[in-house]
Design a protein around this motif. Sequence first.
Motif, short mmCIF file in Angstrom:
data_model
loop_
_atom_site.label_atom_id
_atom_site.label_comp_id
_atom_site.label_asym_id
_atom_site.label_seq_id
_atom_site.Cartn_x
_atom_site.Cartn_y
_atom_site.Cartn_z
N ASP A 40 -63.61 -31.28 -82.28
CA ASP A 40 -63.41 -32.72 -82.31
C ASP A 40 -63.16 -33.25 -83.71
O ASP A 40 -62.81 -34.40 -83.88
N PRO A 100 -56.75 -38.10 -70.27
CA PRO A 100 -57.69 -38.77 -71.19
C PRO A 100 -57.96 -37.96 -72.45
O PRO A 100 -58.49 -38.49 -73.42
N TRP A 133 -55.73 -36.82 -74.44
CA TRP A 133 -54.70 -37.08 -75.46
C TRP A 133 -55.02 -38.41 -76.14
O TRP A 133 -55.14 -39.44 -75.48
N GLY A 134 -55.16 -38.38 -77.45
CA GLY A 134 -55.50 -39.58 -78.20
C GLY A 134 -54.37 -40.01 -79.11
O GLY A 134 -53.42 -39.27 -79.37
N SER A 135 -54.49 -41.23 -79.62
CA SER A 135 -53.46 -41.77 -80.52
C SER A 135 -53.35 -40.97 -81.81
O SER A 135 -52.31 -40.98 -82.47
N ASN A 192 -52.98 -37.93 -82.04
CA ASN A 192 -52.01 -36.87 -81.82
C ASN A 192 -50.57 -37.37 -81.85
O ASN A 192 -49.64 -36.56 -81.85
#
Length: 330
Positions: free
Chosen positions: A115, A262, A264-266, A268
């Motif tokens: 993380d 969920p 995948w985050g900003s 990336n």
Amino acid sequence: MSEQTVTPGAGGTPAEAAATAAPATAVAPEKAEVPAAAVAPEEAVATAAPAPHPVPEGAPPLPDAPPVVPVADDAAPRPPRQVLRAVARWTAAALAFGVLGTGTAFGIASLERNDVPGLATEGDGRWDYPDLSLPALPAGSPRPFSPGNPAEIHHADLRELLLPAPAGAKPDKKLTGGWISTETFLDAYREQDRRSVAQLLKDAAPRHIAARGWTMPDGTASRIYLVRFNSTAFASRIIDDLNVGSSAGTPLARTDTTDLDPGWGSANDIENLSSFVFTEQAPFGAEHVRQAYTLAGDTIALVVHERPGKRESARIPFQQTLILQNQLLA
């Protein structure tokens, strides 16, 4: 006692000026001959002041001399208030940063290693991709998102923008990294939806379609499709016509219920690109599918990871594949 410098006046030497200014006063011989160094500080303070000058007749009396306050030899001068306030502010700031640093270190230590950006290791399931490099451009052609290319056109060979297969992969015999037909691209969708997708492509008139596929030792099959259009408007229109956005839009082959991923985050996301990432939700069929569309100027990319059986397709290799492919397009 410290020495003092007296500036001579116009009347002559200092001695003459003093003699002229006041009448002679009798001084005891023993007092006159004592050097300044022989007098202790206490004695110097207690020594009687010289006799005052005579007061002219009719003048008001002189005020009494202010009392002499003795100062201890070991008394240190007090620092100015500004210095004390500055020290107090710096001390408070140091304590605040110390607390913040401790909290940050504790927060990072409490996270999973995967993380924390930059701390993931090869043991987290990532695939071993070769070193990547951007292909050469035709002479005088700019990169797609450079200031000299407001239309965001990819001038490089589309096949050279495809992500290469990782180590240990078995190449797909149909998707070899070269050009493919529209019919081969339509195989990515469910059979009942291929006709409608074919009509969308006919209206948008793509210039080229290239694709590469492979299968990993764990059975995960990967496919990457790059579709280049005549302008960014046509590429954006295809994304809209496929209803890609908050949902995965037109379903792919061998998929059931697919929702936004969920995981995948900003963080990336890559500048100038728009990615729409989805994963198949349980219960799924004979395989688990992850998919993503990326809008990159005049080109769209479709990345698919499909794993047979009841285990999900691994998240980290899928995100790794998507990010690397996006970097080539950016």
